[in-house]
Design an enzyme around this catalytic site. Sequence first.
Site, PDB file in Angstrom:
ATOM      1  N   HIS A 132     -41.417  94.575 -10.658  1.00 34.10           N
ATOM      2  CA  HIS A 132     -41.545  93.394  -9.810  1.00 34.10           C
ATOM      3  C   HIS A 132     -43.010  92.971  -9.766  1.00 34.10           C
ATOM      4  CE1 HIS A 132     -41.842  90.805  -6.390  1.00 34.10           C
ATOM      5  NE2 HIS A 132     -42.426  91.728  -5.645  1.00 34.10           N
ATOM      6  N   ASN A 182     -46.076  85.553  -7.076  1.00 37.43           N
ATOM      7  CA  ASN A 182     -44.976  86.438  -6.705  1.00 37.43           C
ATOM      8  C   ASN A 182     -43.793  85.566  -6.288  1.00 37.43           C
ATOM      9  OD1 ASN A 182     -43.149  88.079  -5.305  1.00 37.43           O
ATOM     10  ND2 ASN A 182     -44.743  89.356  -4.398  1.00 37.43           N
ATOM     11  N   CYS A 238     -37.249  91.433  -3.433  1.00 34.83           N
ATOM     12  CA  CYS A 238     -37.887  91.800  -4.695  1.00 34.83           C
ATOM     13  C   CYS A 238     -37.065  92.770  -5.551  1.00 34.83           C
ATOM     14  CB  CYS A 238     -39.262  92.379  -4.409  1.00 34.83           C
ATOM     15  SG  CYS A 238     -40.252  91.301  -3.342  1.00 34.83           S
TER      16      CYS A 238
END
Length: 337
Positions: free
Chosen positions: A262, A292, A114
């Site tokens: 993120h 995500n 990430c």
Amino acid sequence: MKANIKAISYYLPESILSNELINQEFPEWEIEKISSKTGINSRHISADDEFSSDMAVKAANRLFEEHNIDKSTIDFLLFCTQSPDYFLPTSACIIQERLGLNTSIGALDFNLGCSGFVYGLSLAKGLISGGMAKNVLLITAETYSKFIHPKDKSNKTIFGDAGAATLITSEKGFCELDNFVFGTDGKGAENLIVKQGGLRYPVSNENEDISDEFGNVRNDKNLYMNGTEIFNFTGEFVPQLTNSILEKSNLSKEDVDLFIFHQANKYMLNHLRKKIKISEEKFFIAMEDCGNTVSSTIPIALYEAQKQEKLTAVSNVILAGFGVGYSWAACNLIFNQ
């Protein structure tokens, strides 16, 4: 020599896993509950024969076409992934050949999750500032869905697959890469991990599925995430990260026009926003229709912010990536050059 972001494009696989489909499989997961907690309505899932290099190629070709970029000008390729096609060769070499890029370019993979996009931007800036490259193609691509057990309802609601391609150049772009700050703490490595598959723990066909207290099923060749520890980690380190990049850039929160973190999940992002005391109008979220996507969340959000004209009258934008490793990084972007 300055380094600038000139263009971004991204690719999402065709197959869509909606909250309705998850609810059909796990009736205890109410559709509205999934949406309100995660901020995600659907995620794109790579096909059985579609891998990170495939998505990387599709994202890069979209970049070339969408922004009328001459691929012969690319002189370095950076590829961020934690789901490579092979242990070796380097996926970036395969991508170079499939894209038809010059053989005189540099190309390498780097394994980060990430935080990977921000790290990639820093590597690109270093190459350009050091006079080693003029046009760096940074690609992020992940197929985390292939790590998730079919009955792991928690991770299934969060992660989607995607690829994003970004051109960083010494020429004028829509923003300049300015300062960077980084962090690493390997003590959290086991809190977000795919244990089997490397040389230390080869894949075993004799794994027993285990179920946690919430009914999520997995084994050691699947993605494991200790949600509580990851949440605690972000709550401790992301505010510090934000303060560090503001201090290094000699900025206050009021000087920043937009924060793009993120895109982990809505609950975590809202917790961080409130803890850091960032106003909603300055905090951009774009994960509703893709989930995500790990290292691709920030470039996708940047693309969507530009598309929604959120970047037309800004001077400073802060990017922050954090997660698996533990690894974290932030940078500020200067606009109105």
